[in-house]
Scaffold this motif. Structure first.
Motif, PDB file in Angstrom:
ATOM      1  N   SER A 197       1.638 -12.731  49.400  1.00 45.69           N
ATOM      2  CA  SER A 197       1.603 -12.815  50.933  1.00 45.69           C
ATOM      3  C   SER A 197       2.773 -12.038  51.475  1.00 45.69           C
ATOM      4  O   SER A 197       3.808 -12.250  51.024  1.00 45.69           O
ATOM      5  CB  SER A 197       1.710 -14.165  51.423  1.00 45.69           C
ATOM      6  OG  SER A 197       1.597 -14.128  52.835  1.00 45.69           O
ATOM      7  N   THR A 198       2.529 -11.184  52.383  1.00 39.25           N
ATOM      8  CA  THR A 198       3.514 -10.306  52.798  1.00 39.25           C
ATOM      9  C   THR A 198       4.312 -10.952  53.869  1.00 39.25           C
ATOM     10  O   THR A 198       5.384 -10.605  54.415  1.00 39.25           O
ATOM     11  CB  THR A 198       2.891  -8.969  53.605  1.00 39.25           C
ATOM     12  OG1 THR A 198       1.687  -9.363  54.712  1.00 39.25           O
ATOM     13  CG2 THR A 198       2.115  -7.992  52.606  1.00 39.25           C
ATOM     14  N   LEU A 199       3.899 -12.182  54.693  1.00 38.95           N
ATOM     15  CA  LEU A 199       4.813 -13.044  55.450  1.00 38.95           C
ATOM     16  C   LEU A 199       5.297 -14.186  54.735  1.00 38.95           C
ATOM     17  O   LEU A 199       4.636 -14.913  54.146  1.00 38.95           O
ATOM     18  CB  LEU A 199       3.634 -13.593  56.533  1.00 38.95           C
ATOM     19  CG  LEU A 199       4.328 -14.386  57.406  1.00 38.95           C
ATOM     20  CD1 LEU A 199       5.389 -13.485  58.366  1.00 38.95           C
ATOM     21  CD2 LEU A 199       3.353 -15.150  58.266  1.00 38.95           C
ATOM     22  N   VAL A 200       6.599 -14.117  54.653  1.00 42.92           N
ATOM     23  CA  VAL A 200       7.535 -15.021  53.894  1.00 42.92           C
ATOM     24  C   VAL A 200       8.157 -15.913  54.937  1.00 42.92           C
ATOM     25  O   VAL A 200       8.610 -15.563  56.071  1.00 42.92           O
ATOM     26  CB  VAL A 200       8.277 -14.248  53.088  1.00 42.92           C
ATOM     27  CG1 VAL A 200       9.232 -15.147  52.254  1.00 42.92           C
ATOM     28  CG2 VAL A 200       7.626 -13.098  52.067  1.00 42.92           C
ATOM     29  N   LYS A 201       8.032 -16.972  54.530  1.00 45.11           N
ATOM     30  CA  LYS A 201       9.041 -18.139  55.424  1.00 45.11           C
ATOM     31  C   LYS A 201      10.062 -18.719  54.627  1.00 45.11           C
ATOM     32  O   LYS A 201       9.973 -18.629  53.511  1.00 45.11           O
ATOM     33  CB  LYS A 201       7.856 -19.372  55.708  1.00 45.11           C
ATOM     34  CG  LYS A 201       6.959 -18.948  56.587  1.00 45.11           C
ATOM     35  CD  LYS A 201       6.089 -20.298  57.121  1.00 45.11           C
ATOM     36  CE  LYS A 201       4.791 -19.896  57.924  1.00 45.11           C
ATOM     37  NZ  LYS A 201       5.207 -19.048  59.067  1.00 45.11           N
TER      38      LYS A 201
END
Lengths: 115, 115
Positions: B54-58
């Motif tokens: 996933s390109t969105l990293v938390k």
């Protein structure tokens, strides 16, 4: 676990003196690094090691030497200190083959002034 | 050769406002991307990392970042900042294919959260 430890925290050297910055880790990481941090310049890699007995130069190795006789220790040697070596020095490690692979763990730093 | 650009050296923002810290990188191969935070007189600690997927990293402390391959960017965001977020933030890149575990750091962005 102590993680990555560095000694000393602060040091003032006169031009031409020598010293060794100590770095130790208890995480059994293969990779160890020395960086210097100058204001507005980010971190520059001085030397790194991929395991005991193996070291290699980074971007700014001139004026420094390292050794890696054990997995735990990675000392950085300054010979003939110069004012240009005034900086904050950070030691770091990276593990491989586990969930924290690729993450760097940093020591608290050594603030060195050469006058 | 790899490089990392953090265009903003300082970002002032009011408490509870959103913030974005920009990071662009240059590399001819696939990369791993990282954001680190440095509080005064301390070493760096990892906020978040992008390795794959996933390109969105938390990350920790409510921060997140999005990997944009076409724009070669990895901007850091937080929807509502706190005074305690005042620190210096560093973006870093490592080549994922070289196996050398070397990292290039940006010059840092100083986030100042105002009351």
């Amino acid at each position: 676990n102590a993680g990555v430890t560095q000694t000393p925290k602060f040091r003032i050297l006169k031009i031409g003196q020598s010293m060794t910055l100590q770095c130790a880790q208890d995480m059994n990481h293969n990779y160890m690094y020395w960086y210097r941090q100058d204001p507005g310049m980010g971190l520059k890699l001085i030397y790194y090691s991929v395991g005991a007995g193996i070291t290699d130069k980074g971007e700014v190795p001139n004026g420094y030497n390292v050794s890696r006789s054990t997995t735990e220790d990675f000392p950085l040697r300054l010979e003939l200190a110069a004012p240009s070596q005034t900086s904050v020095y950070f030691c770091a490690t990276t593990g491989t083959g586990d969930s924290n692979s690729y993450e760097q763990y940093f020591g608290p730093g050594t603030r060195l002034t050469v006058t | 050769a790899q490089s990392v650009t953090q265009l903003d050296s300082q970002v002032p923002v009011f408490e509870e406002a959103p913030v974005e810290l920009r990071c662009n990188y240059s590399s001819s191969v696939s990369v791993y991307l990282f954001w680190y935070v440095q509080y005064p007189n301390q070493g760096l600690q990892l906020l978040l990392k992008y390795l794959s997927g996933s390109t969105l990293v938390k990350g920790i402390n409510g921060f997140e970042a999005e990997f944009n391959k076409s724009q070669t960017s990895f901007h850091l965001r937080k929807p509502s900042v706190h005074i305690s977020d005042t620190a210096e933030y560093f973006c870093a890149v490592s080549e994922s294919t070289s196996g050398t575990y070397k990292y290039i750091f940006g010059t840092g962005t100083r986030l100042k959260v105002l009351a």
